[in-house]
Design a protein around this motif. Structure first.
Motif, mmCIF file in Angstrom:
data_model
loop_
_atom_site.group_PDB
_atom_site.id
_atom_site.type_symbol
_atom_site.label_atom_id
_atom_site.label_comp_id
_atom_site.label_asym_id
_atom_site.label_seq_id
_atom_site.Cartn_x
_atom_site.Cartn_y
_atom_site.Cartn_z
ATOM 1 N N PHE A 81 0.844 -1.194 0.000
ATOM 2 C CA PHE A 81 0.000 0.000 0.000
ATOM 3 C C PHE A 81 0.882 1.248 0.000
ATOM 4 C CE2 PHE A 81 -2.913 -3.176 1.418
ATOM 5 C CZ PHE A 81 -4.193 -2.723 1.095
ATOM 6 N N ILE A 82 0.585 2.168 -0.889
ATOM 7 C CA ILE A 82 1.263 3.463 -0.904
ATOM 8 C C ILE A 82 0.384 4.453 -0.145
ATOM 9 C CG2 ILE A 82 2.104 5.356 -2.326
ATOM 10 C CD1 ILE A 82 2.661 3.348 -4.537
ATOM 11 N N ALA A 95 -2.460 18.241 -6.868
ATOM 12 C CA ALA A 95 -1.916 17.320 -5.876
ATOM 13 C C ALA A 95 -0.462 17.021 -6.239
ATOM 14 C CB ALA A 95 -2.728 16.026 -5.853
ATOM 15 N N ASP A 96 0.419 17.155 -5.269
ATOM 16 C CA ASP A 96 1.830 16.856 -5.476
ATOM 17 C C ASP A 96 2.022 15.347 -5.378
ATOM 18 O OD1 ASP A 96 4.552 16.544 -5.447
ATOM 19 O OD2 ASP A 96 4.954 18.031 -3.885
ATOM 20 N N LEU A 97 2.294 14.716 -6.510
ATOM 21 C CA LEU A 97 2.402 13.260 -6.569
ATOM 22 C C LEU A 97 3.844 12.770 -6.535
ATOM 23 C CD1 LEU A 97 -0.329 12.528 -9.268
ATOM 24 C CD2 LEU A 97 -0.536 12.355 -6.788
ATOM 25 N N SER A 98 4.772 13.665 -6.228
ATOM 26 C CA SER A 98 6.187 13.277 -6.282
ATOM 27 C C SER A 98 6.502 12.152 -5.296
ATOM 28 C CB SER A 98 7.080 14.494 -6.006
ATOM 29 O OG SER A 98 6.786 15.079 -4.747
ATOM 30 N N TYR A 99 5.880 12.191 -4.099
ATOM 31 C CA TYR A 99 6.142 11.134 -3.119
ATOM 32 C C TYR A 99 5.539 9.804 -3.567
ATOM 33 C CZ TYR A 99 7.082 15.247 -0.238
ATOM 34 O OH TYR A 99 7.555 16.439 0.252
ATOM 35 N N LYS A 120 -3.315 3.977 -1.492
ATOM 36 C CA LYS A 120 -4.171 4.371 -0.375
ATOM 37 C C LYS A 120 -4.204 5.894 -0.265
ATOM 38 C CE LYS A 120 -6.583 2.414 2.985
ATOM 39 N NZ LYS A 120 -7.868 1.792 2.607
ATOM 40 N N SER A 121 -3.141 6.539 -0.745
ATOM 41 C CA SER A 121 -3.097 7.993 -0.781
ATOM 42 C C SER A 121 -4.218 8.521 -1.667
ATOM 43 C CB SER A 121 -1.756 8.473 -1.347
ATOM 44 O OG SER A 121 -0.665 7.971 -0.620
ATOM 45 N N THR A 122 -4.661 9.736 -1.368
ATOM 46 C CA THR A 122 -5.672 10.379 -2.211
ATOM 47 C C THR A 122 -4.981 10.952 -3.436
ATOM 48 O OG1 THR A 122 -7.022 10.914 -0.288
ATOM 49 C CG2 THR A 122 -7.428 12.181 -2.301
#
Length: 437
Positions: A81-82, A95-99, A120-122
């Protein structure tokens, strides 16, 4: 099943602990060495009722472990799960998706066998597709799949929400991924929790649509509250009157200083950016954001009016700093905009929050922090209730009145009635109620 949870923030830690409590073997991974060391020593990085005991119990039983070594965490995992942060990007609201993407690339290189990678992140619509491409490009084992499983946890009630959910949403494009998620959530089937299987993009949009709708209810009732004040109606009775209609429902119809927290502000902005890129105007959601921003900054005007029209030289006691009770989360809390307005007007601020002081202090320089409500009220010209912590619901109002220099009580959560406040020797200003005192 064996589960790896990447990220030990609010969502990752709660989800990992609850999965472990179901009997799964869970390893939570985070790059923050201090956070992992703290968790291994039993120190929680967030304040959430019941979480410390849940973590301790499952660590003791050997079902929950923590590591900074991602390769160790994902070794042999059936599902990864992320659950890393997706904050709003400065300047444009995306949304910053870099992580998320960095985690996906690292997972791809660490897997020793196929697994289901679950967001799992939005994340915005289409993120699962991008993750699938990263996994291929980075050489993930053949048979590695991607699914979406958005979270719907309320801070302060997250464990109950996880174990007794309104629904579980799973977005998958392959029946094998669906089967893995079905098995992971099988313990909840005993509670007959509804589980909805959709495509990945649909699951991603469900999360944003849900939060935008709830934010809309909040902004709607806040505008109705303003009208109530002008026409002599009571917003709490209006809320009850419309909430008894089962097509509307009573939840999120509580007038106040506006929404904040980790989800609604960033998710409404991210939805607007997705819609803009798709050429679809979302005028309702755009207005919700504008109404809420104005709401939070406008609370200071109410306090200024309550103390006679000028904040200069006034001492204001602020009770409650976190964006809601039963959490220490200060993200986009209404108290921040309120206190900024009060300070700019020349007021001195004394604040108290039952658990939020540590998180609040770096965000609120130049104010004093009291050890309890009565210490905050000492010498104050006005007392402002911002967050509806339970301990603020039964204050000794006569003691408060005796400690204050002025008489104004500004109740931004309507937890008191005007009569009891006036009997204690104070004047009352609520939300969505006619001003009579």
């Amino acid at each position: 099943m064996k589960i790896a949870m990447i990220g030990t923030g609010y969502v990752g830690l709660v989800s990992g602990a609850c999965f472990a409590d179901f009997g799964h073997d869970v390893c939570c991974v985070d790059r923050d060495e201090a956070k992992i060391a703290g968790l291994e020593a039993g120190r929680m990085p967030i304040w959430e009722p019941g979480l410390e005991d849940l973590v301790e119990s499952n660590v003791r039983r050997g079902r929950l472990t923590f590591t900074t070594d991602l390769a160790r965490g994902v070794d042999g995992a059936d599902a990864v799960f992320i659950a890393v942060g997706t904050p709003a990007r400065r300047g444009d609201g995306h949304a910053d998706l870099s992580y998320v993407f960095a985690a996906a690339a690292e997972i791809a290189g660490a897997l020793t066998g196929p697994a289901v990678i679950v967001t799992k992140s939005t994340v915005p619509v289409g993120t699962g597709d991008a993750i699938a491409k990263i996994l291929i490009d980075e050489g993930a084992p053949e048979g590695t799949l991607v699914a979406s499983n958005p979270e719907f946890l309320r801070e302060g009630a997250a464990i109950a929400d996880f174990k007794h959910p309104d629904r579980i949403v799973v977005g998958a494009e392959d029946p094998r991924a669906e089967a893995v998620l079905r098995e992971i959530y099988r313990p909840l089937f005993l509670n007959k929790a509804p589980i909805l299987f959709t495509g990945r993009r649909t699951a991603e949009l469900i999360k944003y649509a849900a939060n935008a709708f709830l934010a809309t209810k909040i902004s709607f009732i806040n505008e109705i509250a303003d009208l109530c004040e002008k026409v002599g109606a009571d917003v709490q009775e209006v809320s009850r009157g419309i909430g008894l209609d089962n097509r509307i429902g009573p939840k999120f119809l509580h007038a106040g200083p506006g929404y904040g927290g980790s989800c609604f502000p960033k998710d409404t902005l991210a939805l607007l950016r997705t819609a803009e890129e798709s050429g679809v105007p979302m005028r309702i959601v755009n207005t919700v954001v504008e109404v809420n921003d104005a709401r939070k900054s406008g609370m200071g005007d109410r306090v200024r009016e309550a103390v006679g029209g000028s904040l200069q030289g006034k001492k204001i006691a602020v009770l409650g700093l976190t964006f809601k009770p039963n959490t220490d989360d200060m993200r986009d809390a209404p108290s921040l905009a309120l206190i900024d307005t009060l300070k700019k007007g020349g007021a001195e601020i004394a604040a108290f929050d039952p658990v939020g002081r540590e998180q609040a202090e770096p965000l609120l320089p130049g104010i004093s922090f009291a050890d309890d409500s009565y210490a905050a009220a000492a010498g104050a010209d006005a007392l402002v209730i911002v967050t509806e912590w339970d301990e603020f619901r039964a204050l000794d109002l006569r003691r408060i009145a005796g400690a204050m220099r002025g008489t104004a009580l500004v109740d931004l959560r309507n937890i008191y009635g005007e009569d009891e406040v006036v009997r204690a020797g104070l004047s009352y200003r609520g939300i969505g109620r006619a001003v009579t005192s």
